[in-house]
Design a protein around this motif. Structure first.
Motif, PDB file in Angstrom:
ATOM      1  N   VAL A  32      42.022  37.270  37.990  1.00 35.08           N
ATOM      2  CA  VAL A  32      41.809  37.105  39.436  1.00 35.08           C
ATOM      3  C   VAL A  32      42.634  38.142  40.202  1.00 35.08           C
ATOM      4  CG1 VAL A  32      41.187  34.659  39.328  1.00 35.08           C
ATOM      5  CG2 VAL A  32      43.577  35.301  39.526  1.00 35.08           C
ATOM      6  N   PRO A  33      42.123  38.633  41.338  1.00 36.92           N
ATOM      7  CA  PRO A  33      42.782  39.743  42.055  1.00 36.92           C
ATOM      8  C   PRO A  33      44.263  39.524  42.362  1.00 36.92           C
ATOM      9  CG  PRO A  33      40.609  39.357  42.965  1.00 36.92           C
ATOM     10  CD  PRO A  33      40.850  38.274  41.960  1.00 36.92           C
ATOM     11  N   GLU A  34      44.657  38.317  42.700  1.00 37.29           N
ATOM     12  CA  GLU A  34      46.067  38.083  43.054  1.00 37.29           C
ATOM     13  C   GLU A  34      47.015  38.140  41.860  1.00 37.29           C
ATOM     14  OE1 GLU A  34      43.804  34.176  42.974  1.00 37.29           O
ATOM     15  OE2 GLU A  34      43.572  36.043  44.041  1.00 37.29           O
ATOM     16  N   ARG A  35      46.502  38.106  40.628  1.00 37.28           N
ATOM     17  CA  ARG A  35      47.355  38.194  39.444  1.00 37.28           C
ATOM     18  C   ARG A  35      47.335  39.579  38.802  1.00 37.28           C
ATOM     19  NH1 ARG A  35      47.191  33.889  35.260  1.00 37.28           N
ATOM     20  NH2 ARG A  35      49.117  34.935  34.758  1.00 37.28           N
ATOM     21  N   ARG A  36      46.564  40.493  39.356  1.00 37.31           N
ATOM     22  CA  ARG A  36      46.472  41.843  38.801  1.00 37.31           C
ATOM     23  C   ARG A  36      47.705  42.659  39.181  1.00 37.31           C
ATOM     24  NH1 ARG A  36      40.157  43.013  40.396  1.00 37.31           N
ATOM     25  NH2 ARG A  36      39.359  41.219  39.258  1.00 37.31           N
ATOM     26  N   LEU A  37      48.095  43.544  38.290  1.00 42.08           N
ATOM     27  CA  LEU A  37      49.221  44.432  38.546  1.00 42.08           C
ATOM     28  C   LEU A  37      48.718  45.750  39.118  1.00 42.08           C
ATOM     29  CD1 LEU A  37      51.244  43.904  35.239  1.00 42.08           C
ATOM     30  CD2 LEU A  37      51.639  42.831  37.455  1.00 42.08           C
TER      31      LEU A  37
END
Length: 181
Positions: A32-37
């Motif tokens: 999910v976008p909020e967990r991407r680095l």
């Protein structure tokens, strides 16, 4: 009969390019976008420190690398060992294919072993057996030298290659286990 020997080496590279392009076009990021680095230098450096600072990762990676080195050394020199050291080039195909069959059998054995005792215990036990067999091969080579039986030598080598094929994937998985993020 279809092409020159160089095609043997070009084919895997061609397949790699095809699979890369197919993967790039078809596979989407599942995180999910909020967990991407972020893909920037500070994040890469921080992640590299986290990975290289993880003792479990480093130990399993070093072990896998050393055993892979032995495996590739054998693959690269097996024809010469059979032909020049043992003087039996007529047996190369048989020995190489028997080693491959041994490796396939160890793949299935490994799956059952992991289900029964777990990956960590399986890898440790297989590594102990690997070390014992390499020590035995070293001792036999030092004691018998050129008189060492081709059969004994290649039975041990085939078993070592089988052990490698059983150890490597589990060791890689165990190296990555603590690095879930």
């Amino acid at each position: 009969t279809v092409a020159s020997w160089q095609v043997v080496f070009a084919t895997p590279a061609l397949f790699a390019v095809v699979v890369f392009i197919w993967s790039f076009l078809r596979l989407r990021e599942s995180l999910v976008p909020e967990r991407r680095l972020a893909l920037d230098v500070p994040t890469i450096v921080r992640s590299a420190r986290q990975v290289l600072g993880n003792r479990t990762f480093v130990i399993y990676t070093v072990v896998t690398t050393l055993i892979f080195s032995a495996f590739i050394s054998y693959v690269g020199s097996s024809e010469r060992i059979v032909s020049e050291i043992f003087g039996r080039p007529d047996l190369f195909v048989l020995i190489f294919s028997a080693t491959g069959v041994t490796m396939a059998l160890f793949t299935f054995m490994n799956a059952k072993l992991i289900r029964r005792i777990g990956a960590k215990r399986a890898v440790r036990g297989l590594l102990f057996i690997y070390l014992a067999m390499t020590t035995l091969l070293l001792i036999l080579t030092l004691v018998f030298g050129a008189q060492l039986s081709i059969f004994v030598f290649f039975v041990i080598v085939a078993l070592l290659q089988g052990l490698y094929i059983a150890i490597e994937p589990s060791s890689g998985a165990l190296a990555l286990e603590p690095l879930g993020e």
